[in-house]
Each structure stands twice: as C-alpha cells, then as structure tokens.
Scaffold this motif. Structure first.
Motif, PDB file in Angstrom:
ATOM      1  N   HIS A  53      -8.347 -10.416  -2.427  1.00 41.33           N
ATOM      2  CA  HIS A  53      -7.049 -11.109  -2.351  1.00 41.33           C
ATOM      3  C   HIS A  53      -7.151 -12.520  -2.937  1.00 41.33           C
ATOM      4  O   HIS A  53      -6.280 -12.968  -3.687  1.00 41.33           O
ATOM      5  CB  HIS A  53      -6.567 -11.164  -0.903  1.00 41.33           C
ATOM      6  CG  HIS A  53      -5.248 -11.845  -0.728  1.00 41.33           C
ATOM      7  ND1 HIS A  53      -5.130 -13.200  -0.483  1.00 41.33           N
ATOM      8  CD2 HIS A  53      -3.982 -11.372  -0.800  1.00 41.33           C
ATOM      9  CE1 HIS A  53      -3.861 -13.522  -0.401  1.00 41.33           C
ATOM     10  NE2 HIS A  53      -3.136 -12.436  -0.594  1.00 41.33           N
ATOM     11  N   GLN A  54      -8.218 -13.237  -2.597  1.00 45.29           N
ATOM     12  CA  GLN A  54      -8.398 -14.598  -3.104  1.00 45.29           C
ATOM     13  C   GLN A  54      -8.540 -14.614  -4.622  1.00 45.29           C
ATOM     14  O   GLN A  54      -7.997 -15.505  -5.295  1.00 45.29           O
ATOM     15  CB  GLN A  54      -9.614 -15.248  -2.443  1.00 45.29           C
ATOM     16  CG  GLN A  54      -9.370 -15.640  -0.990  1.00 45.29           C
ATOM     17  CD  GLN A  54     -10.629 -16.101  -0.295  1.00 45.29           C
ATOM     18  OE1 GLN A  54     -11.705 -16.151  -0.893  1.00 45.29           O
ATOM     19  NE2 GLN A  54     -10.517 -16.449   0.982  1.00 45.29           N
ATOM     20  N   MET A  57      -5.109 -14.149  -6.113  1.00 45.71           N
ATOM     21  CA  MET A  57      -4.329 -15.390  -6.015  1.00 45.71           C
ATOM     22  C   MET A  57      -4.726 -16.348  -7.131  1.00 45.71           C
ATOM     23  O   MET A  57      -3.865 -16.970  -7.777  1.00 45.71           O
ATOM     24  CB  MET A  57      -4.547 -16.048  -4.654  1.00 45.71           C
ATOM     25  CG  MET A  57      -3.918 -15.311  -3.474  1.00 45.71           C
ATOM     26  SD  MET A  57      -2.113 -15.226  -3.558  1.00 45.71           S
ATOM     27  CE  MET A  57      -1.669 -16.945  -3.343  1.00 45.71           C
ATOM     28  N   THR A  73      -0.055  -9.247 -10.687  1.00 43.13           N
ATOM     29  CA  THR A  73       1.004  -9.221  -9.679  1.00 43.13           C
ATOM     30  C   THR A  73       1.208  -7.808  -9.148  1.00 43.13           C
ATOM     31  O   THR A  73       1.380  -7.605  -7.936  1.00 43.13           O
ATOM     32  CB  THR A  73       2.322  -9.757 -10.270  1.00 43.13           C
ATOM     33  OG1 THR A  73       2.110 -11.078 -10.780  1.00 43.13           O
ATOM     34  CG2 THR A  73       3.419  -9.788  -9.227  1.00 43.13           C
ATOM     35  N   MET A  76      -1.573  -6.970  -6.813  1.00 44.26           N
ATOM     36  CA  MET A  76      -1.352  -7.596  -5.513  1.00 44.26           C
ATOM     37  C   MET A  76      -0.384  -6.765  -4.674  1.00 44.26           C
ATOM     38  O   MET A  76      -0.606  -6.565  -3.460  1.00 44.26           O
ATOM     39  CB  MET A  76      -0.818  -9.017  -5.695  1.00 44.26           C
ATOM     40  CG  MET A  76      -0.529  -9.754  -4.384  1.00 44.26           C
ATOM     41  SD  MET A  76      -2.028 -10.151  -3.438  1.00 44.26           S
ATOM     42  CE  MET A  76      -2.491 -11.694  -4.241  1.00 44.26           C
ATOM     43  N   VAL A  80      -1.369  -5.118  -0.985  1.00 44.40           N
ATOM     44  CA  VAL A  80      -0.606  -5.351   0.245  1.00 44.40           C
ATOM     45  C   VAL A  80      -0.098  -4.029   0.812  1.00 44.40           C
ATOM     46  O   VAL A  80      -0.039  -3.846   2.036  1.00 44.40           O
ATOM     47  CB  VAL A  80       0.564  -6.318  -0.030  1.00 44.40           C
ATOM     48  CG1 VAL A  80       1.474  -6.419   1.183  1.00 44.40           C
ATOM     49  CG2 VAL A  80       0.025  -7.704  -0.396  1.00 44.40           C
ATOM     50  N   LEU A  98      -1.398 -12.872   5.799  1.00 43.83           N
ATOM     51  CA  LEU A  98      -1.096 -11.723   4.961  1.00 43.83           C
ATOM     52  C   LEU A  98       0.031 -10.900   5.573  1.00 43.83           C
ATOM     53  O   LEU A  98       0.162 -10.823   6.804  1.00 43.83           O
ATOM     54  CB  LEU A  98      -2.342 -10.851   4.788  1.00 43.83           C
ATOM     55  CG  LEU A  98      -3.457 -11.461   3.925  1.00 43.83           C
ATOM     56  CD1 LEU A  98      -4.791 -10.800   4.224  1.00 43.83           C
ATOM     57  CD2 LEU A  98      -3.106 -11.308   2.444  1.00 43.83           C
ATOM     58  N   SER A 214       0.612 -14.299   0.290  1.00 46.70           N
ATOM     59  CA  SER A 214       0.437 -13.725  -1.049  1.00 46.70           C
ATOM     60  C   SER A 214       1.579 -14.054  -2.003  1.00 46.70           C
ATOM     61  O   SER A 214       1.378 -14.131  -3.220  1.00 46.70           O
ATOM     62  CB  SER A 214       0.316 -12.201  -0.953  1.00 46.70           C
ATOM     63  OG  SER A 214      -0.602 -11.817   0.030  1.00 46.70           O
ATOM     64  N   SER A 344      -8.714 -20.307  -2.286  1.00 46.24           N
ATOM     65  CA  SER A 344      -8.580 -19.457  -3.481  1.00 46.24           C
ATOM     66  C   SER A 344      -8.729 -20.238  -4.782  1.00 46.24           C
ATOM     67  O   SER A 344      -8.999 -19.652  -5.831  1.00 46.24           O
ATOM     68  CB  SER A 344      -7.222 -18.747  -3.474  1.00 46.24           C
ATOM     69  OG  SER A 344      -7.117 -17.861  -2.387  1.00 46.24           O
TER      70      SER A 344
END
Length: 555
Positions: A53-54, A57, A73, A76, A80, A98, A214, A344
């Motif tokens: 996740h980091q 970002m 994007t 991501m 999620v 999150l 996010s 991040s």
C-alpha cells in the motif's frame, strides 16, 4: 494469471521499491508488469499489505506518465477490494485509516465534534480511561439529579453506564453524550474539559472511500509527471530566493476539502495539532509550487490563537496527496519549526519539501531565523537518532545554537569529507540534542526572541511583584493598560480578553505606564489585529513594532 507465492511477492515488492523513484520511461513497462503480478498475491499479511500500500501511495504521488498513474490507481482499487473481502486482515490493520478497517483512539473534544458531524451515526464509545468516580461526578453534573439511582449504580464502565440513559437508535452513545454536554449551561471551555476528563476512546470503521487514507486528497491541482531522476543535491539558497507565486484562489469548497485532508491525515496517525483541530476556514492559504508540491497554511480560530506568537500549521501535498505536516511558531522574525514526513514519502523529496516550506515561511511571513527543537533530531526520539536526522538539518544550513556543539559538528563534518563512510556515534548524536538547531537567512535578522523566555519572565513578574496572585496581576495590569489605551465598551470582547493577556507583559518595566501611553496606537493595533480574519497582519505589525522589541530587550 496465477497467484504468486509469498517468496515471489517479497522479491517483486523489493524490486518495485527500487524502481519507485526511477522515472526513465524505460522502467514503466517493468513497473506495470510488477504491479500486475503483485496484485495477484492471495495471502496478504499485515506487513506485506501495508508495504504494498505504501509503495502504491508513493507511485501515485510520483507518476512518470498518465498511463502509469492510471495503472497504479487501478491497482490500489483492487488492493482495497481484497481488503474488503478479508475480515481477518481488517482486524490486523486497525488504526491504519484503510477503508474497511477500524479506528480506536482518544481525541480532543474539538476533534470528536468534527468527526461525529462528518460521519453521523458511525462513531461510538469503545472505552474510557477515567475512573468510575470521575464518570459518576460528570454524569451528576450533566443529568437531572432525580436520576441519581442510575448515575451511581454499581461499578459499571462508562459505556454500560451510559447505556442506562441512552436507548435511541437514531444516534450513537457518543453522539448522545456530546449532545448532553452541549445542552448543558456550561461554557465551551468547560464543556471541552469535561469531555477530555472522561478519557474516551472511540471506535469507528472507515467506510467513506474518499476520506480513507488511500484516497484522501486536497484541492485538485494539475498533476506533475516526473521524467527525470529526483534531485538529491538540494541548494536551499537557490530555492528560497525564487519568488513565491501568489496564493491559489480558493472557494469555500476548496477550503473545506483542505481542512478535511489535514484533519483526517492526523486522525489516522492518532495525532492532533492545534492549527488543524482549530482550523479557521478564513485563514487557509494554498501555494502551488514546483514539481507537484503545494503547501497549505492553517491559522487557528480567533479564540484558539496564541498570545505571544502565531502558530501557523501546514500540510504539504505531493500531487494533491498529503505528504508532510508540521508548523511554524512565529514571533517577530524568528520561527520555531517542525516537520513530519509521512512514511510513504520518506526517501523521496524530503530535502526539497523542507526547502519549499522555509521559502514560504520566509517570503510570506517574513521569518529569517528558523529554530528546530531537539525532539526533531533525537531528544526522546530514537528514530531520529537512528536516521541521523541531525545531519539532515545540518546539510541544509542549520547549526547548533550552543558554541561547543557547533565546534563538535564542524570537526565531524571534516571527518565526513575525509571519509565518506564516516558516521556519527549514537552518543555524539545524543549530545547534539542538548541544543536547538538554528538557520539564519539574514545577517541582520531582527528581532530574535524566544517567546518561551518572555513567558517565563511574565511568570517571574507575577510571582515577585504580585506574590503569586494571578487574579490580582490581571486586574492591576489591565487597569493600567485600559487607562493608557482608552479601552472602553466599544472594543470587541475578544480584543479586551487579549489585552488582559498582554497587560502583564506591558507592566514589567518600572516606567511601563509612560511607555504604554507613548506607544498607544501601536499597542492598540497589536491587540486588535490578533482577532483579524487572518494572523498575517498581526505578524507583520509585530515585526515592524521596533519599540516593542526594545522593550523586550529591557525586561
């Protein structure tokens, strides 16, 4: 595409991490392939999910092309979605901000009012750190006394005690309690104190996508695409001398979005800063700078402003994503300064970000001397010691205020030039925390006073001249200032209250009344500007108020 193994995932993630800040378009294909493979991983654990996740970002904040940005994007979104379907993982990611995960933390009254209004019927009481007697006493104060039986019944915890009085399905127990406090005849300060005494820990499951960590964004400014390597050799003087652009024109919706981004960013970090918590929508200023960096400045509501300085907070955006936060405590041309880079974005443009911040505070507020307190580079902060944060500031031009430590740093700097692999010992880095670090941008920097020292002198004056009687000090000092300035009923209540705060400071000199009368117009303006729409006019007036600084020098 088949799921990849945990070993493959770890290797590919490390490879992607090495490419995040590589912007030659030849890397885009490899990044895309790695993203397609990594998102197939089906056995995410807490650490692997957070690491991925980091990286996403960072890649969204540092895109090399629109095609790659769209790809990241979309990845991501898929990540999620995986979290939405994995309840076990959600429980392990509590406190991350999150989507679909829980928040359990204690916040101030002002912050809680904000989030419960922002997310109605979602936030409830988890627990409370206050003892049973405190809880009973507060409920006795807020509820009709005829309900004493349930107020004092048993040794229940706060959540269960409140459940005896709250049965409505239209609001949570926390919302009921907040309503009860607000409906009391108590003033706002007392309401806040009562709530804070309860030590309430809230619980909330993040369900609003746009306000999750996010997808949290600021004002939609144009995206900057990186096509060249990041410049690691930052020259502060080159950046700080570039003329600052005019602030971005903001409408009410823009201001609200910026405030939301600031408050929620810190909400997920379990932290608060006063300029964010008490943000004044009329005192939000946004600068659009180079390479997708924008800086939003935050002034506080009138009743929350500092008396001897201006605490101006900031949130740095990188391509509209919150990347750093902190503030400057401005007193004359001196600004105490603090910075926090979100995890991040560490290893990216930390040097450039701090230079841009100094540029903004120097050109917009007229600050010419910046002071960093020891915590920022190691005092009670093991991470800052571990990363050698002292040298991060030193390379930018900050130097210890203590002469002996300046000499020590100079000797170590020579060692670094001789041996590029030289590293300061931990014991040495800890020595540096015995002094502030300061950066002076002008040899004629004036005035240069620490407001904390002035505050200590006020305390000393009350203790010696008024025998520790603070009420007497305020009455006597304000009476004199009131006569000197001609303060009457036409003055705004907030200006009168602020005058009472300054009255003690302006009483320290033996000939203070004569000085006050001589400087009547400047003092009146100083007091009345504190409640202006923004604090900028107050900052500028104080900097030009030479007689004030001569007075400070004499006390």
């Amino acid at each position: 595409m088949a799921n990849i193994t945990e070993t493959d995932f770890t290797e590919k993630l490390l490879k992607l991490k090495s490419l995040v800040f590589q912007f030659d378009q030849s890397f885009d294909k490899e990044k895309t392939q790695l993203l397609n493979e990594l998102i197939t991983f089906g056995s995410f654990k807490q650490q692997s999910f957070q690491q991925f996740h980091q990286l996403l970002m960072a890649m969204i904040a540092y895109p090399s092309s629109k095609a790659l940005l769209d790809m990241v994007t979309a990845t991501m979104q898929k990540l999620v979605l995986k979290l939405e379907k994995n309840v076990s993982l959600q429980n392990k990611l509590i406190g991350t901000g999150l989507l679909h995960t829980a928040i359990e933390c204690n916040f101030s009254y002002a912050k809680i009012l904000y989030v419960t209004q922002k997310f109605p019927k979602q936030i409830s009481i988890h627990s409370a750190s206050s003892n049973t007697e405190t809880q009973k006493s507060i409920l006795k104060l807020l509820l009709p006394l005829v309900e004493y039986s349930k107020i004092f019944e048993g040794e229940k915890d706060l959540k269960h005690r409140i459940a005896q009085f709250h049965s409505s399905k239209t609001q949570t127990d926390l919302e009921w309690l907040l309503q009860l406090i607000q409906q009391s005849n108590l003033d706002a300060k007392t309401q806040a104190n009562i709530y804070n005494q309860l030590g309430i820990f809230i619980q909330w499951k993040v369900s609003d996508k746009e306000h999750s960590v996010s997808f949290l964004r600021g004002t939609a400014l144009p995206i900057y695409y990186h096509t060249k390597p990041l410049d690691k050799k930052i020259n502060l003087q080159d950046i700080i001398q570039q003329k600052l652009p005019t602030p971005v024109k903001l409408n009410d919706k823009d201001r609200e979005r910026i405030i939301d981004a600031a408050k929620m960013t810190l909400f997920y970090l379990y932290r608060e800063t006063e300029p964010f918590t008490n943000a004044n929508k009329d005192d939000i200023t946004l600068f659009q700078l180079d390479k997708g960096i924008s800086i939003a400045l935050f002034g506080s509501n009138n009743d929350k402003r500092y008396s001897l300085e201006s605490y101006i907070g900031y949130l740095v955006f990188k391509n509209n994503i919150p990347a750093s936060y902190g503030g400057g405590w401005i007193f004359g041309e001196r600004s105490q300064f603090g910075i926090n880079i979100l995890e991040s974005f560490r290893g990216g443009e930390s040097g450039l970000i701090i230079c841009e911040l100094l540029r903004v505070y120097q050109q917009y507020f007229g600050a010419t001397r910046f002071v960093v307190k020891p915590y920022q580079f190691g005092l009670h902060n093991p991470e800052a010691i571990k990363t050698g944060a002292f040298w991060f500031y030193y390379k930018l031009g900050f130097r210890p205020e203590n002469e002996e430590l300046r000499e020590l740093a100079l000797e170590e700097e020579k060692q670094k030039l001789i041996n590029p692999n030289y590293k300061s010992a931990i014991a040495t880095l800890k020595k540096y925390t015995k002094s502030n670090l300061a950066l002076t941008l002008s040899e004629t920097s004036y005035p240069n006073y620490d407001s904390e020292v002035i505050s200590q002198k006020i305390t000393s004056h009350i203790n010696t001249f008024f025998n520790d009687d603070r009420q007497k000090a305020i009455v006597v000092c304000f009476k004199q200032l009131k006569e000197s300035l001609g303060i009457d009923k036409t003055w705004k209540p907030e200006d009168i209250e602020y005058a009472k705060q300054l009255a003690i400071l302006f009483h320290i000199q033996p000939n203070s009344k004569a000085w006050q009368q001589k400087q009547k117009k400047n003092i009146q303006l100083l007091i009345q500007l504190k409640s202006a729409k923004t604090e900028l006019p107050w900052v500028k007036h104080l900097q030009k108020f030479d007689a004030f600084w001569k007075y400070m020098n004499s006390i």
